[in-house]
Write a protein that holds these residues in place. Structure first.
Motif, PDB file in Angstrom:
ATOM      1  N   HIS A  38       0.809  -1.216   0.000  1.00 17.35           N
ATOM      2  CA  HIS A  38       0.000   0.000   0.000  1.00 17.35           C
ATOM      3  C   HIS A  38       0.842   1.266   0.000  1.00 17.35           C
ATOM      4  CE1 HIS A  38      -2.373   3.240   2.000  1.00 17.35           C
ATOM      5  NE2 HIS A  38      -3.292   2.825   1.151  1.00 17.35           N
ATOM      6  N   ILE A  39       1.859   1.325   0.849  1.00 17.97           N
ATOM      7  CA  ILE A  39       2.682   2.529   0.949  1.00 17.97           C
ATOM      8  C   ILE A  39       3.444   2.775  -0.351  1.00 17.97           C
ATOM      9  CG2 ILE A  39       4.575   1.212   2.003  1.00 17.97           C
ATOM     10  CD1 ILE A  39       3.636   4.927   2.592  1.00 17.97           C
ATOM     11  N   PHE A  40       3.923   1.703  -0.997  1.00 24.34           N
ATOM     12  CA  PHE A  40       4.642   1.857  -2.263  1.00 24.34           C
ATOM     13  C   PHE A  40       3.700   2.314  -3.369  1.00 24.34           C
ATOM     14  CE2 PHE A  40       6.903  -1.455   0.146  1.00 24.34           C
ATOM     15  CZ  PHE A  40       8.155  -0.861   0.228  1.00 24.34           C
ATOM     16  N   ARG A  42       0.991   4.160  -2.967  1.00 23.41           N
ATOM     17  CA  ARG A  42       0.705   5.580  -2.729  1.00 23.41           C
ATOM     18  C   ARG A  42       1.859   6.465  -3.162  1.00 23.41           C
ATOM     19  NH1 ARG A  42      -0.660   6.611   3.292  1.00 23.41           N
ATOM     20  NH2 ARG A  42      -0.656   8.756   2.522  1.00 23.41           N
ATOM     21  N   LEU A  43       3.070   6.118  -2.751  1.00 21.15           N
ATOM     22  CA  LEU A  43       4.237   6.939  -3.089  1.00 21.15           C
ATOM     23  C   LEU A  43       4.454   6.989  -4.595  1.00 21.15           C
ATOM     24  CD1 LEU A  43       6.789   5.871  -0.310  1.00 21.15           C
ATOM     25  CD2 LEU A  43       5.510   8.020  -0.477  1.00 21.15           C
ATOM     26  N   SER A  44       4.260   5.872  -5.280  1.00 25.63           N
ATOM     27  CA  SER A  44       4.418   5.838  -6.735  1.00 25.63           C
ATOM     28  C   SER A  44       3.403   6.749  -7.414  1.00 25.63           C
ATOM     29  CB  SER A  44       4.269   4.404  -7.251  1.00 25.63           C
ATOM     30  OG  SER A  44       5.273   3.571  -6.725  1.00 25.63           O
ATOM     31  N   CYS A  45       2.182   6.766  -6.886  1.00 19.19           N
ATOM     32  CA  CYS A  45       1.148   7.647  -7.446  1.00 19.19           C
ATOM     33  C   CYS A  45       1.507   9.120  -7.226  1.00 19.19           C
ATOM     34  CB  CYS A  45      -0.206   7.332  -6.823  1.00 19.19           C
ATOM     35  SG  CYS A  45      -0.928   5.762  -7.365  1.00 19.19           S
ATOM     36  N   TYR A  46       2.019   9.449  -6.044  1.00 14.28           N
ATOM     37  CA  TYR A  46       2.406  10.830  -5.762  1.00 14.28           C
ATOM     38  C   TYR A  46       3.524  11.282  -6.695  1.00 14.28           C
ATOM     39  CZ  TYR A  46      -0.171  10.174  -1.380  1.00 14.28           C
ATOM     40  OH  TYR A  46      -1.153   9.922  -0.449  1.00 14.28           O
ATOM     41  N   VAL A  47       4.519  10.424  -6.882  1.00 13.55           N
ATOM     42  CA  VAL A  47       5.630  10.753  -7.777  1.00 13.55           C
ATOM     43  C   VAL A  47       5.120  10.874  -9.212  1.00 13.55           C
ATOM     44  CG1 VAL A  47       7.802   9.909  -8.757  1.00 13.55           C
ATOM     45  CG2 VAL A  47       7.383   9.696  -6.303  1.00 13.55           C
ATOM     46  N   SER A 103      -3.869   8.039  -6.238  1.00 11.45           N
ATOM     47  CA  SER A 103      -3.596   8.724  -4.980  1.00 11.45           C
ATOM     48  C   SER A 103      -4.863   8.864  -4.147  1.00 11.45           C
ATOM     49  CB  SER A 103      -3.003  10.113  -5.257  1.00 11.45           C
ATOM     50  OG  SER A 103      -1.811  10.022  -5.997  1.00 11.45           O
ATOM     51  N   SER A 109      -4.938   4.560   4.376  1.00 19.18           N
ATOM     52  CA  SER A 109      -4.456   3.239   4.787  1.00 19.18           C
ATOM     53  C   SER A 109      -5.274   2.179   4.073  1.00 19.18           C
ATOM     54  CB  SER A 109      -4.567   3.075   6.308  1.00 19.18           C
ATOM     55  OG  SER A 109      -5.939   2.998   6.693  1.00 19.18           O
ATOM     56  N   LEU A 182       6.531  -0.380  -9.913  1.00 20.89           N
ATOM     57  CA  LEU A 182       6.299   0.764  -9.031  1.00 20.89           C
ATOM     58  C   LEU A 182       4.987   0.629  -8.260  1.00 20.89           C
ATOM     59  CD1 LEU A 182       7.433   3.661 -11.405  1.00 20.89           C
ATOM     60  CD2 LEU A 182       8.675   2.751  -9.440  1.00 20.89           C
TER      61      LEU A 182
END
Length: 281
Positions: A38-40, A42-47, A103, A109, A182
Motif C-alpha cells: 500500500h505505501i509503495f 501511494r508513493l508511486s502515485c504521488y511521484v 492517490s 491506509s 512501481l
C-alpha cells in the motif's frame, strides 16, 4: 454462446493461475499483500502526479512561447513534437489522471480508503465480511482498476492517432515494465494491464501496416514482436516473484498453526502450576 465460454474459460484460468484453492487462504494472502504494498502504491502515485504534471506544464509553455523560444530554454528538459503538441497534451492529461486517481483511491491506509467506505456504506455483503476479506477486496479493486488504466496509458499514443514509431513502442514497453514494479502489481493485475494494451496495440498495428510501404511492414512487425517478447519475459519474472511470496505466506501460516497445536498439547500435558508460569505465545 459456446464461443464466448471457450474464450472466457482459458482467460479466467490464466488470470487465476496462482490463486490458492482455499478461498479463505486466498483472501488472507491478498489482504496481507495489500498491507505490504500500500505505501509503495501511494508513493508511486504521488511521484507520478509530480512528473506527469511537470511534462504537462512544459507542453503548455511550448504552446505559449513558441517553438524557437522553447528550444532555447527548455528543449533539453523535455522534447515536444511541434506538429503534435495538442495531441501530446491530450495524452498527458489522460496519463495524469491515472496517478491522481490512484492517490485518491489508495486513501490513508488499507482500511481507510474510498472503496472501503463505499462498501461499508452501501453494500450489505461487504459489511458482513471480516476485516481481512474487506482489505482483500478493496485492495484487489484498486490494484485491478489501476492495471486497466495503466494498460491504456501504455497505448495512449495509439488512441490519439500517433503514427507507428519507435516512440510508440518504447512507451508501451517502458510503461508495462516499470509501472507494474512501481505500483506493486500481482500477476492478476499484470494480466489485466497487458491484456488491455495488447488488444489495442494489435488493432492499431493491423490498421497501420495496411497503409505503410510494403518494405516497412516486416520491420514494423519485427519491432512489435520484440516488444511483445520483452513483456512476456517480464511476466515470467513477475509470476516467479509472486510464487515466492505465496510460498513464504503458506510457510508462515503453517508455522502459526504448528505453534498453536504445540501450545495446546503442552498446556494439556503440563500441570496447572507449570502452565500458569508459561509465557503467552
Amino acid at each position: 454462446p459456446h464461443w464466448t465460454h471457450c474464450l472466457v474459460r482459458p482467460l479466467t484460468k490464466i488470470y487465476q493461475t496462482l490463486n490458492f484453492e482455499d478461498e479463505t487462504l486466498e483472501h488472507e494472502f491478498r489482504a496481507q499483500y495489500w498491507q505490504l504494498v500500500h505505501i509503495f502504491f501511494r508513493l508511486s502515485c504521488y511521484v507520478g502526479v509530480g512528473l506527469t504534471l511537470a511534462r504537462v506544464v512544459l507542453v503548455h509553455v511550448f504552446m505559449i512561447i513558441g517553438e524557437e523560444a522553447y528550444r532555447k530554454c527548455c528543449s533539453e528538459i523535455w522534447h515536444v513534437d511541434p506538429g503534435k503538441a495538442h495531441q501530446h497534451l491530450g495524452s498527458l492529461y489522460f496519463e495524469l489522471f491515472t496517478p491522481i486517481w490512484g492517490s485518491c483511491m489508495a486513501g490513508l491506509s488499507t482500511k481507510r480508503n474510498p472503496v472501503t467506505w463505499f462498501g461499508n456504506k452501501f453494500s450489505k455483503r461487504f459489511q458482513e465480511m471480516d476485516a481481512a476479506k474487506k482489505e482483500s477486496v478493496s485492495g484487489e479493486i484498486i490494484l485491478s482498476f489501476s492495471a486497466l488504466y495503466v494498460g491504456q496509458v501504455a497505448v495512449v499514443n495509439y488512441w490519439y492517432g500517433s503514427a507507428f514509431s519507435c516512440i510508440t513502442l518504447h512507451q508501451m514497453t517502458f510503461v508495462m515494465i516499470t509501472y507494474p514494479i512501481l505500483l506493486q502489481w500481482s500477476w492478476r493485475q499484470w494480466v489485466l494491464g497487458f491484456g488491455a494494451s495488447l488488444v489495442i496495440s494489435c488493432c492499431a498495428m493491423a490498421t497501420i501496416v495496411q497503409t505503410v510501404d510494403p518494405t516497412l511492414k516486416t520491420e514494423y512487425g519485427m519491432s512489435y514482436a520484440f516488444c511483445a517478447i520483452v513483456l512476456i519475459l517480464n511476466s515470467y519474472v513477475m509470476m516467479d516473484r509472486e510464487k515466492r511470496l505465496r510460498t513464504m505466506f503458506v510457510a508462515k501460516v503453517v508455522e502459526g498453526e504448528f505453534r498453536d497445536s504445540f501450545d495446546t498439547i503442552i498446556r494439556h500435558i503440563l500441570p496447572a502450576e507449570a502452565v500458569s508460569r508459561l509465557k503467552p505465545t
